[in-house]
Design a protein around this motif. Sequence first.
Motif, mmCIF file in Angstrom:
data_model
loop_
_atom_site.group_PDB
_atom_site.id
_atom_site.type_symbol
_atom_site.label_atom_id
_atom_site.label_comp_id
_atom_site.label_asym_id
_atom_site.label_seq_id
_atom_site.Cartn_x
_atom_site.Cartn_y
_atom_site.Cartn_z
ATOM 1 N N PHE A 85 0.815 -1.204 0.000
ATOM 2 C CA PHE A 85 0.000 0.000 0.000
ATOM 3 C C PHE A 85 0.849 1.254 0.000
ATOM 4 C CE2 PHE A 85 0.553 -1.130 4.461
ATOM 5 C CZ PHE A 85 0.841 0.070 5.076
ATOM 6 N N LEU A 86 0.159 2.356 -0.265
ATOM 7 C CA LEU A 86 0.729 3.693 -0.224
ATOM 8 C C LEU A 86 -0.135 4.534 0.699
ATOM 9 C CD1 LEU A 86 1.093 4.189 -4.074
ATOM 10 C CD2 LEU A 86 2.982 3.838 -2.488
ATOM 11 N N PHE A 87 0.504 5.339 1.535
ATOM 12 C CA PHE A 87 -0.237 6.286 2.371
ATOM 13 C C PHE A 87 -0.661 7.476 1.517
ATOM 14 C CE2 PHE A 87 2.223 4.212 5.859
ATOM 15 C CZ PHE A 87 1.132 3.816 6.621
ATOM 16 N N PRO A 88 -1.663 8.230 1.969
ATOM 17 C CA PRO A 88 -2.168 9.360 1.175
ATOM 18 C C PRO A 88 -1.093 10.344 0.710
ATOM 19 C CG PRO A 88 -3.666 8.914 2.972
ATOM 20 C CD PRO A 88 -2.456 8.036 3.180
ATOM 21 N N GLU A 89 -0.132 10.659 1.548
ATOM 22 C CA GLU A 89 0.914 11.607 1.139
ATOM 23 C C GLU A 89 1.780 11.033 0.018
ATOM 24 O OE1 GLU A 89 2.156 9.503 4.952
ATOM 25 O OE2 GLU A 89 0.401 10.619 4.337
ATOM 26 N N GLU A 90 1.961 9.710 0.010
ATOM 27 C CA GLU A 90 2.707 9.050 -1.066
ATOM 28 C C GLU A 90 1.880 9.031 -2.355
ATOM 29 O OE1 GLU A 90 5.284 5.954 1.683
ATOM 30 O OE2 GLU A 90 3.187 5.488 1.241
ATOM 31 N N VAL A 91 0.580 8.830 -2.200
ATOM 32 C CA VAL A 91 -0.317 8.852 -3.356
ATOM 33 C C VAL A 91 -0.286 10.229 -4.011
ATOM 34 C CG1 VAL A 91 -2.752 8.761 -4.051
ATOM 35 C CG2 VAL A 91 -1.819 7.013 -2.520
ATOM 36 N N GLU A 92 -0.300 11.268 -3.202
ATOM 37 C CA GLU A 92 -0.274 12.630 -3.738
ATOM 38 C C GLU A 92 1.000 12.889 -4.542
ATOM 39 O OE1 GLU A 92 -0.707 17.236 -2.230
ATOM 40 O OE2 GLU A 92 -1.088 15.615 -0.821
ATOM 41 N N LYS A 93 2.155 12.503 -3.995
ATOM 42 C CA LYS A 93 3.429 12.686 -4.709
ATOM 43 C C LYS A 93 3.463 11.854 -5.991
ATOM 44 C CE LYS A 93 6.089 13.608 -0.526
ATOM 45 N NZ LYS A 93 7.023 13.034 0.442
ATOM 46 N N LEU A 94 2.983 10.624 -5.890
ATOM 47 C CA LEU A 94 2.960 9.738 -7.055
ATOM 48 C C LEU A 94 2.053 10.297 -8.143
ATOM 49 C CD1 LEU A 94 3.573 7.125 -8.573
ATOM 50 C CD2 LEU A 94 1.767 6.033 -7.237
ATOM 51 N N SER A 95 0.897 10.783 -7.754
ATOM 52 C CA SER A 95 -0.038 11.344 -8.729
ATOM 53 C C SER A 95 0.602 12.491 -9.511
ATOM 54 C CB SER A 95 -1.306 11.823 -8.029
ATOM 55 O OG SER A 95 -2.155 12.462 -8.947
ATOM 56 N N LYS A 97 3.740 12.965 -10.066
ATOM 57 C CA LYS A 97 4.786 12.429 -10.939
ATOM 58 C C LYS A 97 4.187 11.705 -12.154
ATOM 59 C CE LYS A 97 9.420 11.032 -10.658
ATOM 60 N NZ LYS A 97 10.564 10.879 -9.834
ATOM 61 N N LEU A 98 3.070 11.003 -11.940
ATOM 62 C CA LEU A 98 2.406 10.321 -13.049
ATOM 63 C C LEU A 98 1.873 11.314 -14.079
ATOM 64 C CD1 LEU A 98 0.413 7.490 -11.227
ATOM 65 C CD2 LEU A 98 2.339 7.198 -12.810
ATOM 66 N N GLU A 99 1.462 12.481 -13.621
ATOM 67 C CA GLU A 99 0.935 13.506 -14.529
ATOM 68 C C GLU A 99 2.009 14.007 -15.494
ATOM 69 O OE1 GLU A 99 -2.213 14.388 -14.968
ATOM 70 O OE2 GLU A 99 -2.838 13.019 -13.382
ATOM 71 N N GLN A 100 3.261 13.815 -15.146
ATOM 72 C CA GLN A 100 4.363 14.262 -15.999
ATOM 73 C C GLN A 100 4.694 13.263 -17.106
ATOM 74 O OE1 GLN A 100 7.609 15.029 -13.319
ATOM 75 N NE2 GLN A 100 6.443 16.499 -12.124
ATOM 76 N N ILE A 101 4.044 12.108 -17.081
ATOM 77 C CA ILE A 101 4.295 11.057 -18.064
ATOM 78 C C ILE A 101 3.197 11.109 -19.117
ATOM 79 C CG2 ILE A 101 4.533 8.576 -18.432
ATOM 80 C CD1 ILE A 101 5.431 8.386 -15.490
#
Length: 163
Positions: A85-95, A97-101
Amino acid sequence: MSMIGYLKMIDDTDLHHLDSDPTLVEDLIDQDYAKHELLTVDKTWAALHFAIAGELYPDGDRLLSGAFVGQHIVDFDLEFGPPAFLFPEEVEKLSLKLEQISLADIEAALRSERFKESDIYPFSEGDESEDEVVAYVLPYFDQVQAFYRLAAEKGKGVLIWIM
């Protein structure tokens, strides 16, 4: 036997309980969910992981690897290994970064020699053409971006598993 990938939005408090009682993961997987809070990525999880993180295993970009392998492993074995799993703060950072792809980035990775040489599930048999692989995997990337964007907006963590 197919190995289907799942991503599910989970409240932060439920994720924190997994450390003390990993068996709760079964309840979290089975509990009802709101519309758009569960995403099935079918058999594309390994190809997408490779395309966004640059490696088949979590050796690539650690944050981007989290999209399909998580950052925290649950000490509970499901059919094809433990969930993560990912905690909410990790999800936010990941999101973010994914937007840059872009879709073009994903397509380029799927057409690369490294992808072909990496023996990635479910394409390890080599029965699909490059165009078939791209046509199958690419639409899921849009869904993954939208899923993580929504999870970040809702302040949710994400539970990840393969069954």
